[in-house]
Design a protein around this motif. Structure first.
Motif, short mmCIF file in Angstrom:
data_model
loop_
_atom_site.label_atom_id
_atom_site.label_comp_id
_atom_site.label_asym_id
_atom_site.label_seq_id
_atom_site.Cartn_x
_atom_site.Cartn_y
_atom_site.Cartn_z
N ASN A 87 0.80 -1.23 0.00
CA ASN A 87 0.00 0.00 0.00
C ASN A 87 0.84 1.28 0.00
O ASN A 87 0.58 2.22 0.75
CB ASN A 87 -0.95 0.02 1.20
N PHE A 88 1.89 1.30 -0.79
CA PHE A 88 2.70 2.50 -1.03
C PHE A 88 3.49 2.95 0.20
O PHE A 88 4.07 4.04 0.18
CB PHE A 88 1.82 3.68 -1.50
N ARG A 89 3.55 2.14 1.25
CA ARG A 89 4.25 2.59 2.46
C ARG A 89 5.73 2.83 2.17
O ARG A 89 6.32 3.79 2.67
CB ARG A 89 4.06 1.55 3.57
N TYR A 90 6.34 1.94 1.39
CA TYR A 90 7.75 2.13 1.05
C TYR A 90 7.95 3.43 0.29
O TYR A 90 8.89 4.19 0.56
CB TYR A 90 8.25 0.95 0.22
N PHE A 91 7.06 3.73 -0.66
CA PHE A 91 7.21 4.93 -1.48
C PHE A 91 6.96 6.20 -0.68
O PHE A 91 7.58 7.24 -0.95
CB PHE A 91 6.27 4.86 -2.68
N TYR A 92 6.07 6.14 0.32
CA TYR A 92 5.86 7.30 1.17
C TYR A 92 7.13 7.62 1.97
O TYR A 92 7.56 8.78 2.06
CB TYR A 92 4.69 7.06 2.12
N PRO A 118 -7.28 -3.05 -2.91
CA PRO A 118 -8.35 -2.16 -3.41
C PRO A 118 -9.03 -1.37 -2.32
O PRO A 118 -9.46 -0.23 -2.53
CB PRO A 118 -9.31 -3.14 -4.09
N SER A 119 -9.14 -1.93 -1.11
CA SER A 119 -9.79 -1.19 -0.03
C SER A 119 -8.99 0.04 0.37
O SER A 119 -9.55 1.05 0.80
CB SER A 119 -9.96 -2.11 1.19
N ALA A 142 -13.84 -5.89 4.72
CA ALA A 142 -12.72 -6.83 4.78
C ALA A 142 -12.26 -7.16 3.37
O ALA A 142 -13.05 -7.19 2.42
CB ALA A 142 -13.13 -8.10 5.51
N GLU A 143 -10.98 -7.41 3.26
CA GLU A 143 -10.40 -7.76 1.96
C GLU A 143 -10.81 -9.17 1.57
O GLU A 143 -10.99 -10.06 2.42
CB GLU A 143 -8.88 -7.67 2.03
N LEU A 156 -13.44 6.47 -9.53
CA LEU A 156 -13.30 5.32 -10.40
C LEU A 156 -13.44 4.04 -9.60
O LEU A 156 -13.20 4.00 -8.39
CB LEU A 156 -11.94 5.34 -11.10
N LYS A 157 -13.77 2.98 -10.27
CA LYS A 157 -13.82 1.68 -9.63
C LYS A 157 -12.43 1.29 -9.18
O LYS A 157 -11.44 1.58 -9.85
CB LYS A 157 -14.40 0.65 -10.60
N PRO A 158 -12.31 0.61 -8.05
CA PRO A 158 -10.97 0.27 -7.54
C PRO A 158 -10.12 -0.50 -8.53
O PRO A 158 -8.92 -0.27 -8.63
CB PRO A 158 -11.29 -0.57 -6.29
N ALA A 159 -10.72 -1.43 -9.28
CA ALA A 159 -9.93 -2.23 -10.22
C ALA A 159 -9.33 -1.35 -11.31
O ALA A 159 -8.15 -1.47 -11.66
CB ALA A 159 -10.80 -3.32 -10.84
N ARG A 160 -10.15 -0.44 -11.86
CA ARG A 160 -9.63 0.45 -12.88
C ARG A 160 -8.64 1.44 -12.30
O ARG A 160 -7.60 1.74 -12.90
CB ARG A 160 -10.79 1.19 -13.54
N ARG A 161 -8.93 1.93 -11.11
CA ARG A 161 -8.02 2.86 -10.45
C ARG A 161 -6.66 2.20 -10.19
O ARG A 161 -5.61 2.80 -10.41
CB ARG A 161 -8.66 3.30 -9.14
N LEU A 162 -6.70 0.94 -9.78
CA LEU A 162 -5.46 0.22 -9.53
C LEU A 162 -4.67 0.02 -10.82
O LEU A 162 -3.44 0.15 -10.83
CB LEU A 162 -5.78 -1.14 -8.90
#
Length: 1335
Positions: free
Chosen positions: A233-238, A320-321, A329-330, A551-557
């Motif tokens: 979830n982008f933690r490394y990039f943050y 996606p969540s 829940a995932e 946007l829908k999570p799948a498309r956003r991802l």
């Protein structure tokens, strides 16, 4: 190894990649132009603050120094040895290499000089200041203070406060999506303990380019700053972004650094997840400003900081969540979409040093590896548009397919490819740099990384890589795909360019150094592609107004996978168009403008410009019916076909009984011009249907617009509604430029009725009719040789048919010249005059016999003097188009007959070929020379040359151009027509001093028969025309041989060749067929002799295999050649400006010549210009021009259409600009009320008379296609300097009392005013006015 080179049989090299090496690996400094990920192992490259490391840093060593430095030293020592010393093995190998690999020693010398001039090496005098600056940067980075852990808000406030204190406000460059408020994540900073200067610079591979070169400094972030699951979830990039922000502030606050560099943020590979710090030397900084280097600070992590083995391409690491901020829940991780690009981005940071070490080991194995890699980097740098300017826009280019990837590929070929398999060539460590470069290029030319993935080791999960990536090239650690993020079209373009280069480096005659390494045309997208589109879109509408939150999570991802919204849109458009146009386009390239980083994120989410380049398939792109799948046999393919084309997809039954979906783009009688516009129509249709992009001006036809907006697909990723003025707009250059080949008489609608195919078919029918007259003729008709441009697809417009029931009359009737060849006979007379009379009798008999079988036809006997000849049988006359020198102005040398062919409405002008005539002229000229009659001998030689041109050279030239247009390259026709229109509009075609018509055709043919500048042959007339302009603007006529090879038919490797390529790739597979070696040597010898005898002097000279001395059509004078170069450069700038602005308002300036450059202007009455209807239609002549130029283009006012005002121009540009449809029988009465006058052009005859009288004192120019302006230049040698009076001055003169007399004779000067009056009197009835601008 698998077939195609996908999998090596070698055991994994991971142990080698992690084996410790000497400290020189840690001390390497700098990087090269396009390196992204090059580094070495982390554990052995630490630079502590101790004295030892400082001392070592002060004396940095080049990686690979032990491999290459020793050889250099030994060679230098040998050269300093005794004169009688024996050559070393290295010297013997170098001599053998030169004789075996190169056509001449010059190529090797050029390669060596290129490397020496572009290479940048450490520890040298030019880089002394850079080395010191790098040490200073290292000291600053390692001495930065720690920052304790803090929350997201606190971290943002800290960076803002610290940057404000330094005077430059900065923010943390968080990627999208930014961390949410209250996110459980802590940020901290600790000074790096490992600072490595990595890349091509320490390996000896760095090279200067147009944008300088990069020096990469890897800063390893301490492992204690990260947690085990920070890869989610982008933690490394943050955390990475915060670390970069602190580095930036630390460098900005250091006074010594800020004095040397401008410090700012940027993005690695245009990926907002990878912010970096960039240091650009300030102008005027000693030892740095001239280098053109850019220092990049690249954060990285050790390979054990995160569990890298978990970062596999088939798993999901962005939930996606998290994207949707949902609390539910995932689902099972196995059901989540994979994020291969995300994981590859983290891996690329972690493996920087490992890759560096692997390349260093390869350098030790192969001393020539750095030089070969440098050649590859130079080669790819000349073929990427990255950093190139297109008007005001800067092209981003490919950021991922760079020199690093090619260097790793070269290492794979050296260390992992097996010679016994069919995967590709094995490169040996003993090969020279050029051999390694050549092997790599030939491998790239045939290898498909999607069909045959490759890997360094043997433990990679190739199924996982293949399922989640398109192209696969696994690194030595078996964990990272080096081609991650490389789009399919980028590899396809690389493969195409490698094939062209492979043909060049294996050319059987010459070494093409400039084309391989120096050609600048490879990055000019206006000429590189057949169709160029400018697409301007509103990305916020594509990704939603809230930056993707809706946007829908799948498309956003899926969009976030690419690291930047521009890259996401680029990939979407490129993949969509490539799939939809799979059969019609060989390549669809999408180039975004300047790499927008996070600082431009808000701006990038609004308006952004893409340039779409399409390389068309010449055969498929012109098909009227695009066949789709059978719905019953291929339901999935049929569903996809319908999704692409909507209502355009129709179910049809064909003659063979097949039932298939199809799209129909025109009827069978559609002209070639409209066929060439099918592909732009397809692109405009697809982008409007699926992305709500509208073309301006519109390229679609009415039926396209009728169905395009119906039943728009639900999953269309639109940039807005099609009616929204802020939606995307599309501008197509090719269709607009092609419209300039139209005329007032024959526009776009008339092209379906009047075509070249109809004229060629009529000639074939006419030839059959003539051959039926054999029994009625004394000699059998052997053949009819067409020589008219209209019968070889090379005239401005197709020959216009005239109906006999309307009198067969027109303002100008263009005769189609044909040479009739009879069977040989020994009864021809030896007297030329008698022979001409017998030839006339033959033609009269032929006409009588023809009219006997076709009584409705008409036959007339004509010559250039309408019945009046000369006593010695040698006629003189003039032509408006075909000849370019005063002594070569005759087109026909004797009588001919005009036959009006009723079936086609065309008029054929027949002259007779008699070999005996040529023999008599040659013998008579020789006899006169022996008799001392030089003047008469010269006249006879001119007549013989004229006879040879008309009866031998022109038929041969006609066959060559016709074969090129009909069988090989249909786009040659439109290229020739556009080039002739451009030359004529600039008043440089034909007449006494212009470019001969045949020479213009050769210039256009050269673009197709010779792969100019390393580009493949164009498939559209627009691309061919732009390349012709480039040729005229850049070719060095005095230095380089310009030859047209009509026999050239380059052969590219096919899939069937792959097995042969593996074994004999360097032994003839890439040899291009063309003219024999002997013919090429003869051409070069003739050019060298002309150069040595100073016959060139900058003249435009075109040679062919049949005309090595370029005598058929003569040369263009140096004055005109320079004029052509100037106009071509200005025209190219105008085309680029229009493409940059996305508007064609200024495009007519390409076809408008400035009249203020001429000394005098003769304006003619428009009513007497018989060819006025060959001028441009009014819609093509619209532009903003000055008064003089506008007056020149006012010929188009003759079209009966309402006046067009400039305030209506924007509205008109959005409409389809096609003039009123002309009926097939459209004709115009002869202005002299003499119906049926064939080939009568009073303007051409008037210019001929002026040249005959004033040829020594002036140069005349006019538009031969109906222009009413004749422009002239005075000859300064005659008109500007007073001379003493003599009785034999053949000019109109007047006293010059102001001139100082050099003798007792009075001084006189050229009487310009009287000459102007004489010209007006000579042109009485057709001259309107004469204005002298300069005397």
């Amino acid at each position: 190894m698998a077939a195609g080179g996908s999998v090596t049989k070698r055991k994994p090299r991971a142990a080698e990649a992690t084996k410790p090496k000497s400290k020189s690996v840690a001390q390497v400094e700098a990087d090269e132009v396009s390196d992204i990920d090059m580094a070495s192992d982390s554990d052995d490259s630490q630079l502590d603050d101790g004295d030892d490391n400082d001392e070592e840093m002060a004396e940095p060593m080049l990686a690979g120094e032990n491999a290459s430095g020793e050889n250099t030293t030994k060679t230098a020592e040998h050269k300093k040895g005794l004169p009688g010393a024996k050559p070393t093995n290295a010297e013997i190998m170098a001599l053998n290499e030169t004789s075996l690999l190169f056509k001449s020693n010059l190529f090797k010398l050029q390669v060596d000089e290129l490397l020496s001039e572009t290479s940048v090496a450490a520890n040298t005098k030019p880089t002394r200041g850079l080395d010191a600056a790098l040490k200073q940067i290292r000291d600053v980075l390692t001495s930065l203070g720690d920052v304790k852990e803090m929350s997201t808000d606190s971290a943002s406030n800290y960076v803002r406060k610290q940057s404000k204190a330094s005077g430059k406000l900065a923010m943390i460059p968080f990627p999208d999506p930014a961390p949410a408020v209250g996110m459980p994540i802590s940020f901290a900073f600790k000074a790096p303990k490992v600072v490595n200067i990595v890349g091509s610079y320490p390996l000896g591979m760095a090279a200067q380019s147009h944008s300088g070169f990069n020096v990469d400094v890897v800063v390893q972030m301490p492992a204690e700053l990260f947690q085990e699951r920070d890869y989610l979830n982008f933690r490394y990039f943050y955390k990475r972004a915060f670390y970069v922000a602190v580095l930036l502030i630390g460098l900005q606050q250091h006074s010594a650094i800020s004095e040397l560099f401008d410090v700012e943020f940027s993005c690695l590979r245009s990926d907002t997840r990878l912010p970096i710090v960039v240091l650009r030397p300030k102008s005027g900084v000693k030892h740095l400003g001239k280098l053109g280097c850019t220092v990049r600070i690249l954060p990285s992590i050790a390979h054990d900081t995160l569990p890298l083995k978990r970062l596999s391409p088939e798993r999901n690491y962005v939930r996606p969540s998290y994207i949707s901020n949902a609390k539910e829940a995932e689902s099972d991780e196995a059901n989540l979409p994979a994020t291969p690009q995300y994981s590859a981005t983290i891996l690329s940071d972690a493996l920087l040093l490992t890759h560096m070490k692997y390349l260093f080991e390869t350098t030790e194995m192969c001393p020539e590896f750095p030089r070969a890699a440098t050649l590859l980097r130079i080669w790819i740098g000349q073929r990427t548009a990255a950093g190139r300017q297109l008007g005001s826009h800067k092209i981003a280019g490919s950021q991922r397919l760079n020199g690093f990837v090619l260097t790793m590929l070269l290492a794979w070929l050296l260390r992992c490819a097996h010679s016994g398999s069919s995967s590709g060539p094995k490169l040996s460590g003993t090969m020279s740099a050029y051999q390694l470069f050549k092997g790599a290029i030939e491998f790239l030319a045939v290898h498909d990384f999607e069909e045959a993935p490759i890997q360094f080791g043997a433990e990679a999960n190739m199924d996982a890589f293949g399922d989640n990536f398109g192209a696969v090239f696994v690194d030595p650690t078996d964990s990272l795909n080096l081609l991650s993020g490389v789009q399919e079209w980028e590899l396809a373009e690389l493969r195409m360019e490698a094939r062209v280069t492979a043909l060049d480096i294996n050319h059987h005659v010459e070494d093409r150094f400039a084309r391989v390494f120096l050609s600048a045309a490879l990055t000019d997208i206006s000429a590189k592609y057949d169709h160029v589109f400018r697409l301007e879109v509103d990305l916020s509408k594509f990704l939603s107004a809230k930056h993707g939150a809706e946007l829908k999570p799948a498309r956003r991802l899926a969009e976030l996978e690419f690291g930047h919204p521009v890259a996401a849109v680029q990939n979407r458009i490129a993949s969509f168009l490539s799939s939809a146009l799979e059969k019609h386009a060989r390549l669809v390239a999408v180039h975004p403008c300047a790499d927008a980083c996070f600082e431009d994120g808000v701006k990038a989410m609004r308006r952004h410009v893409f340039f779409i380049g399409v390389v068309a398939d010449a055969a498929e792109a012109r098909r009227l019916v695009d066949l789709g799948p059978n719905p019953d046999a291929q339901p999935q393919e049929a569903s996809r076909f319908r999704a692409y084309w909507g209502e355009r997809a129709e179910l049809r039954r064909f003659r063979d009984g097949a039932i298939r979906l199809a799209t129909v783009w025109g009827a069978g009688e559609m002209s070639m011009e409209k066929r060439a516009a099918i592909l732009p129509r397809m692109v405009a249709y697809l982008l409007r249907r699926h992305f709500s992009v509208r073309a301006v001006p519109e390229v679609m036809q009415a039926d396209d617009l009728f169905v395009v907006d119906t039943a728009r697909p639900n999953n269309a990723k639109a940039f807005g509604l099609a009616t929204d003025p802020l939606a995307g707009s599309l501008f197509c250059m090719s269709t607009r430029i092609t419209s300039f080949a139209q005329t007032i008489d024959i526009g776009a609608d008339s092209a379906d009725q009047i075509s070249f195919e109809a004229a060629v078919s009529a000639f074939d029918e006419f030839q059959r009719e003539i051959k039926q007259l054999d029994e009625q003729m004394p000699l059998r008709v052997v053949s009819l040789h067409a020589v008219s441009p209209g019968l070889r697809y090379a005239s401005l417009v197709p020959p216009k048919p005239l109906s006999m029931d309307q009198g067969g009359d027109d303002s100008f009737i263009e005769p189609l010249h044909v040479v009739v060849e009879f069977a040989s006979s020994n009864k021809w007379p030896d007297d030329i005059t008698a022979l001409h009379k017998i030839k006339t009798a033959f033609l009269l008999r032929l006409g009588e016999s023809y009219t006997a079988l076709h009584p409705e036809s008409r036959v007339e006997l004509v010559n250039r003097f309408h019945g009046r000849g000369a006593a010695d049988g040698l006629l003189t006359g003039g032509s408006s188009l075909t000849l370019g020198a005063h002594e070569n102005m005759d087109y026909e040398g004797d009588n001919c007959i005009d036959i009006k062919h009723v079936a086609s409405g065309l008029t054929f002008r027949l002259s007779m070929l008699c070999d005996r005539e040529g023999e008599l002229l040659a013998k008579k000229a020789s006899d006169m020379k022996l008799a001392g009659l030089a003047a008469h001998a010269e006249a006879i030689e001119m007549a013989h040359r004229r006879w040879t041109r008309n009866h031998i050279w022109r038929p041969r030239h006609h066959r060559q151009v016709l074969d090129l247009c009909q069988r090989h390259h249909p786009a040659v026709s439109m290229t020739i027509r556009l080039l002739k229109r451009w030359l004529s509009r600039h008043m440089l075609l034909g007449q006494a001093v212009g470019v001969p018509e045949e020479l213009a055709e050769l210039l256009a043919s050269h673009v197709f028969t010779d792969i100019s500048g390393g580009l493949s042959e164009p498939a559209t007339g627009c691309a061919g025309f732009v390349r012709c302009l480039q040729l005229l603007a850049e070719w060095k006529w005095s230095e380089d041989l310009f030859a047209v090879d009509f026999s050239a038919d380059s052969r590219e490797a096919t899939k069937e060749d792959d097995g042969v390529v593996a074994k004999t790739l360097a032994q003839g597979v890439w040899v291009s067929s063309g003219m024999p070696v002997g013919a090429s040597e003869m051409l070069q010898k003739a050019f060298t002799e002309a150069k040595e005898h100073s016959k060139l002097k900058g003249s435009l000279r075109v040679a062919t295999e049949n005309d090595p001395e370029a005598t058929w059509w003569g040369t263009v004078s140096p004055v005109l050649t320079r004029r052509l170069r100037t106009l071509a450069k200005a025209s190219l700038e105008c085309i680029v400006s229009c493409l940059d602005a996305g508007s064609d308002a200024q495009l007519p300036q390409v076809f408008t010549t400035p009249l203020n450059d001429y000394d005098f202007i003769i304006k003619l009455h428009r009513d007497v210009v018989c060819r006025k209807y060959e001028q441009l239609p009014k819609f093509a002549a619209l532009s903003d021009r000055g008064a003089v130029e506008a007056d020149y283009d006012s010929d188009s006012d003759m079209l009966d259409q309402p006046e067009i005002f400039k305030n209506l121009l924007p509205t008109m540009q959005s409409q389809q600009r096609v003039p009123g449809k002309l009926p097939q029988s459209k004709r115009h009465a002869n202005p002299f009320h003499q119906p049926g006058m064939v080939g009568f052009d009073p303007v051409a005859l008037y210019v001929r008379d002026l040249v005959n009288v004033y040829g020594d004192s002036m140069l005349l120019f006019n538009d031969v296609y109906g222009g009413h302006i004749i422009a002239g230049l005075w000859n300064p040698a005659v008109t500007s300097k007073p001379v003493p009076f003599t009785a034999n001055i053949l000019a109109n003169i007047q006293p010059a009392p102001e001139a100082k007399a050099a003798s007792s004779r009075p001084m006189v000067k050229y009487n310009i005013e009287a000459v102007a009056e004489e010209m007006a009197r000579l042109g009485e009835g057709i001259v309107d006015s004469i204005s002298v601008q300069r005397s």
